[in-house]
Each structure stands twice: as structure tokens, then as C-alpha cells.
Design a protein around this motif. Sequence first.
Motif, mmCIF file in Angstrom:
data_model
loop_
_atom_site.group_PDB
_atom_site.id
_atom_site.type_symbol
_atom_site.label_atom_id
_atom_site.label_comp_id
_atom_site.label_asym_id
_atom_site.label_seq_id
_atom_site.Cartn_x
_atom_site.Cartn_y
_atom_site.Cartn_z
ATOM 1 N N ASP A 93 0.812 -1.226 0.000
ATOM 2 C CA ASP A 93 0.000 0.000 0.000
ATOM 3 C C ASP A 93 0.840 1.268 0.000
ATOM 4 O O ASP A 93 0.507 2.243 -0.677
ATOM 5 N N GLU A 128 0.651 4.098 -2.964
ATOM 6 C CA GLU A 128 0.305 5.513 -2.747
ATOM 7 C C GLU A 128 1.413 6.435 -3.243
ATOM 8 O O GLU A 128 1.151 7.512 -3.785
ATOM 9 N N GLU A 129 2.648 5.995 -3.058
ATOM 10 C CA GLU A 129 3.788 6.786 -3.555
ATOM 11 C C GLU A 129 3.697 6.961 -5.074
ATOM 12 O O GLU A 129 3.893 8.059 -5.608
ATOM 13 N N GLU A 171 0.956 6.694 -6.908
ATOM 14 C CA GLU A 171 -0.227 7.511 -7.224
ATOM 15 C C GLU A 171 0.107 9.001 -7.097
ATOM 16 O O GLU A 171 -0.288 9.814 -7.949
ATOM 17 N N GLN A 172 0.840 9.354 -6.057
ATOM 18 C CA GLN A 172 1.239 10.762 -5.863
ATOM 19 C C GLN A 172 2.105 11.249 -7.021
ATOM 20 O O GLN A 172 1.970 12.378 -7.484
ATOM 21 N N HIS A 209 -0.344 9.722 -10.706
ATOM 22 C CA HIS A 209 -1.816 9.847 -10.790
ATOM 23 C C HIS A 209 -2.400 8.800 -11.756
ATOM 24 O O HIS A 209 -3.239 9.106 -12.595
ATOM 25 N N ARG A 218 -4.406 6.470 -11.238
ATOM 26 C CA ARG A 218 -5.823 6.111 -11.061
ATOM 27 C C ARG A 218 -6.720 6.881 -12.028
ATOM 28 O O ARG A 218 -7.863 6.508 -12.255
#
Length: 387
Positions: free
Chosen positions: A250, A254-255, A257-258, A261, A263
Motif C-alpha cells: 500500500d 500511494e507513492e 499515485e502521488q 496519478h 488512477r
Amino acid sequence: MQHVFIVGSKGIPGAYGGYETFVDRLTEYHQNNREIKYHVACKSEETGDFEYQNARCFKVNVPNIGPAQAIYYDVIALKQCCQYIEKHNIKNPIVYILACRIGPFAAHYKNKIHKFGGKVYVNPDGHEWMRKKWSVLVRKYWKVSERMMIKNADLLICDSKNIEKYIQKEYQKYHPKTTFIAYGSDTKPSILAGDDSRLLSWYQTKRLTPKGYYLVVGRFVPENNFETMIREFMVSKSKRDFAIITTANDAFLEELEQKLHFRSDPRIKFVGTVYDQELLKKIRENAYGYFHGHEVGGTNPSLLEALGSTNLNLLLNVGFNREVGEDGAIYWNKDFGDLAKIIEKTDAMSEEEIAALGVKAKKRISDEYSWEHIVDLYEDVFLNGVQ
């Protein structure tokens, strides 16, 4: 009879890691061999022995002590090997240690095994000390441990020519004795039919279609270059999806995604893990193309499986991967835009061009990496040594 003790895998049967598959195949192909008797350490919450494929499997009870568990497991397994050798008065045993985790204990056990007339063989695996998941302190330990294991091994069996070259250069003052025996794979197609309910259900759940996706299978860690592959896919104009079969992480997710992006791009699909081996093979066969971004380590099992199943393979251009894929794959680097351009080119390739690459890839596996070939080489080394 040559007794061979194997330490360092989680054990057989039932575990699916690279070392576990190797030990499973080795004992399977040699189960009727009257010249070799295998003794395999198996990580367990119990003690005791059992027979599997004619190998004596001995359970090693490992308490849950966190990251040091693997080191504890190898040391206790070695201790049990020595006790068994002494009790049964076994002459000239071979103790084969998989990975370089227990360097500080290597000299002690080498001396002990030599007193029995035995030899210590080591499979050095890949560059564990380069993995970004470890802290600086742990990486230092892996490097020191590797040096001590190499110094005290009678023979190093490297599953990659690049690892063998690295050991000969990095540790030349120890004059290490090495040989190359690759990891194995097969080219047998999946037993699942194209309309198998398990397959169709998986596609429906993940919103994917045969030949409508690129695929990657591997541990979700930075050194496997997920960031580059996702970034480049997002930059590309491909109409296909990018299916990512990987382990949960996880914090790393998240790293990314930051940073990326991802998603916001519906083509990028994290689809979890697949432990059904026949289903996984069918998913590989039905992929339009396969990405391989592994940068650390020797011959990677997921790369061999991809070359044996998928026609179009796009590999990170490092020595480990080129050594395996040769002319049966296409290579990319981490420069911005490089992989994206290649994706757009491969999207436009004809079926004939892709099929021709697939033939070359499968020939590489059947010629050099078939399990039959690999276990024959091991039999020769265990019975005759390295000349």
C-alpha cells in the motif's frame, strides 16, 4: 549414494517461490535416481520428517521473530543437517545452501561439514544488497554476508552468467570456484481451454479481454521498475489495458499515485495476485505483450515463464534479461519516452511478426532452460563435481 542436503528454500511441496519450484522439480525428476538422496529443509511450526518424491523432508520449527526469521531458519536447518550426517555416519555429503543469508556462520559450518568429508555448495541468488526495500544497515549486512558465503563455499552454482561474472570480478582475491546452471521453466501450454469458466470469470471481474492487454507479473517493489512501466504506458497512445498482477504494498502504491496519478488512467489495472498456476499461464498466453522490468537478481523465474508463454516480450535492457531473452524479445531503457515509443510500435506489429518472436522465445526456453536440461546439469555436478 551421494547425499545432498538442501537448505534455504521454504520447503516442498506447496510453496510457489523460485527456490521452492526449483527444489520441487529437482526432486521430481530425480525421484527414481538411485545415486542421489535428497534431504530438504522445510520451514514449519512443527518438527519431524516426511518423504516426498523420494526426498527426506525435515521440518524446521521457526519462531516468528520478524526479519531475522530467514537467518535463524537457515542456521537451525544447517545444525540439523550436521546432526543427521553425524548420527548416520554419512560420508562425503554435499550441503547446498540457497542464497547468501548466513555469512557470519559460514566458516563455522564449512569447517564442520569438511570434518565429515563433505562440501558446501552455495547458490548466490541475485544482488540482495541492492534491493531498495532494505534499510542501509540491512543492505550492508547482505553485502558482508554475501562476501563471507562466497569466501567459504567450495562451489558457487550461479543461475545467471552475469552473476557468475560479478562474483569472479568482485571476489577474485578468494579465487571462487563457480559454475553456471540456470533456473528452469517449461513451454507446455496451459491445460485451460479458452472458454474455461475460471478464465472467463477472471476476465469479467477484471474487465479485460484476450489480446486486449499488456501484462506484468512480479513483486511490487521499486527495483522491478513499476514506476517506469506505468509512466510510459500512460504516455503511450495504446488502446489496450495494462494488467498488473502483483503483491500488495500500500505504501508503494500511494507513492506511485502521488507521482503518476495512474488512477486517472482507466487502462492501468492492478488486478491482485493469481495463485492458480494454470490460470496464470493462460492469462500470460492471452496477453498481447508482457513487460519485464526486473533490474536486480539473476535469472528471474517470471521472465522464463513469460518467454515460455507470451509471444511478445518487452524487457528492460540489462545484462540479466538480455542473457535470457537474446533475440526472442524487444528491449527498452528507463529514459523518458523510450518504452512509450516501443509500445506504440508493438501495437502496430503484424500477427506474423509477433508469432515469429514467440517462436524464438520458446526455443530459448526449450533449448537452454527446460527443467529436464537443468536437473541433468545438477546431477552431473552432484555426482562428478566441476572439472
